[in-house]
Design an enzyme around this catalytic site. Structure first.
Site, short mmCIF file in Angstrom:
data_model
loop_
_atom_site.label_atom_id
_atom_site.label_comp_id
_atom_site.label_asym_id
_atom_site.label_seq_id
_atom_site.Cartn_x
_atom_site.Cartn_y
_atom_site.Cartn_z
N LYS A 1 -55.26 -71.82 1.29
CA LYS A 1 -54.82 -71.79 -0.11
C LYS A 1 -55.31 -73.10 -0.74
O LYS A 1 -54.97 -74.18 -0.28
CB LYS A 1 -53.30 -71.70 -0.18
CG LYS A 1 -52.70 -71.93 -1.57
CD LYS A 1 -52.97 -70.77 -2.50
CE LYS A 1 -52.24 -70.96 -3.83
NZ LYS A 1 -50.77 -70.86 -3.70
N ILE A 2 -56.12 -72.97 -1.79
CA ILE A 2 -56.68 -74.14 -2.46
C ILE A 2 -56.51 -73.99 -3.96
O ILE A 2 -56.06 -72.95 -4.45
CB ILE A 2 -58.17 -74.33 -2.13
CG1 ILE A 2 -59.01 -73.17 -2.69
CG2 ILE A 2 -58.37 -74.47 -0.62
CD1 ILE A 2 -60.52 -73.38 -2.61
N SER A 3 -56.86 -75.00 -4.70
CA SER A 3 -56.92 -74.91 -6.15
C SER A 3 -58.17 -74.15 -6.57
O SER A 3 -59.23 -74.28 -5.95
CB SER A 3 -56.98 -76.31 -6.77
OG SER A 3 -55.83 -77.06 -6.48
N THR B 1 -56.57 -77.52 -10.31
CA THR B 1 -56.62 -76.92 -11.64
C THR B 1 -55.87 -77.79 -12.64
O THR B 1 -56.31 -77.96 -13.78
CB THR B 1 -56.02 -75.51 -11.60
OG1 THR B 1 -56.79 -74.69 -10.73
CG2 THR B 1 -55.99 -74.89 -12.99
N ALA B 2 -54.75 -78.34 -12.22
CA ALA B 2 -53.97 -79.19 -13.11
C ALA B 2 -54.82 -80.35 -13.63
O ALA B 2 -54.80 -80.66 -14.83
CB ALA B 2 -52.74 -79.73 -12.38
N HIS C 1 -45.81 -76.62 -10.18
CA HIS C 1 -44.81 -75.86 -9.44
C HIS C 1 -43.40 -76.04 -9.98
O HIS C 1 -43.17 -76.00 -11.17
CB HIS C 1 -44.89 -76.20 -7.95
CG HIS C 1 -46.23 -75.92 -7.34
ND1 HIS C 1 -47.04 -74.90 -7.76
CD2 HIS C 1 -46.90 -76.53 -6.33
CE1 HIS C 1 -48.15 -74.87 -7.03
NE2 HIS C 1 -48.10 -75.86 -6.17
#
EC number: 4.1.99.29
Length: 285
Positions: free
Chosen positions: A54-56, A112-113, A156
């Site tokens: 799981k990655i950005s 992404t942030a 989150h």
């Protein structure tokens, strides 16, 4: 044994619960590495990364040479974007222009942030921000509260808890992105090595999501063991927000969102150019 890396966030542990607990017929037993998103983003850029991670979405340009984007298991949506926070005290920035030259904490420079923040700041912070400090996401709000940084970019469950740290929201970057593009926010992606059976993996992953939806109470003890002192109510709110129809299948809208983010970021020189057609890996599920 299949090596899988994902975070301890409730949406990730919810998604992978059934697979981790050997409840998906045909799925190989997983060897799980729990790691912060900044770590998983780096792992997939190297030669010896995990089979699945799981990655950005922002890290995809570095991952795509070895990994394919799976169409399920990720985190996209609306009303769930990152927030930029500052302390509610004298001397703290209280508007976007006040960030000029300031120290800002972010969860990963390949998140992404961070991409959303850079794209937004280019338009709204004259002269640009100052130093960028990378911290684990759970350490950012305390750092802002304690004055170690001037502002923090949070993700989150922080959107549910930042008030308890005495912080103010300067901007909801998810709202900005949605208003600017009309698209959902592509936050977290599941990738798998290209030489694996991608169709089978995607099927197991979707089955794991569907199992958790059918039995929502069953994964909660596992989720809470990894939830870093989060309350059950906040964990459930986190799952409700980040596990949605895009998690079951990214869909056309999700692919367009990912391409829009990475295309804009590449044009701004924030990520390498990538073959965005490679996002649509042929996986039949």
């Amino acid at each position: 044994m299949m090596k899988i890396a994902f975070s301890t966030c409730p949406n990730d542990t919810f998604v992978f619960y059934a697979w981790v607990h050997r409840l998906i017929p045909g799925a190989p037993p997983p060897a799980v590495a729990y790691a912060d998103i900044d770590i998983t983003n780096s792992l997939v850029a190297g030669e010896n990364g995990p089979d699945i991670a799981k990655i950005s979405f922002a890290a995809l340009p570095w991952a795509l040479p070895r990994y394919a984007l799976l169409p399920c298991g990720g985190a996209l949506g609306r009303g769930c974007g990152p927030l930029l926070l500052a302390a509610n005290k004298a001397g703290s920035p209280d508007h976007p222009a006040g960030l000029a030259g300031r120290r800002v904490a972010v969860p990963s420079e390949r998140s992404t942030a961070y991409l959303l923040f850079r794209l937004w700041a280019a338009r709204h912070v004259p002269g640009g921000v100052g130093e960028i400090v990378v911290l684990p996401f759970h350490a950012i709000m305390p750092a802002v509260r304690d004055g170690l940084v001037d502002a923090g970019l949070v993700i989150h469950e922080a959107r549910f808890t930042y008030h308890t740290y005495g912080l103010n929201m300067l901007v909801d970057l998810g709202n900005w992105w949605e208003a600017d593009t009309g698209l959902p926010i592509p936050l977290g992606a599941i990738v798998a090595k290209r030489d694996l059976d991608l169709t089978a993996i995607a099927g197991w992953l979707r089955a794991s999501v569907q199992y958790a939806w059918r039995h929502p109470a069953e994964p909660m003890p596992y989720i809470m063991r990894h939830a870093q002192e989060m309350s059950p109510e906040v964990a459930q709110a986190h799952i409700n927000l980040y596990v949605n129809r895009f998690t079951e299948h990214i869909g056309e809208e999700g692919y367009r969102a990912a391409a829009a983010l990475l295309g804009r970021a590449a044009q701004a020189g924030l990520v390498p150019e990538a073959d965005l057609s490679a996002l649509r890996q042929a996986v039949n599920i």
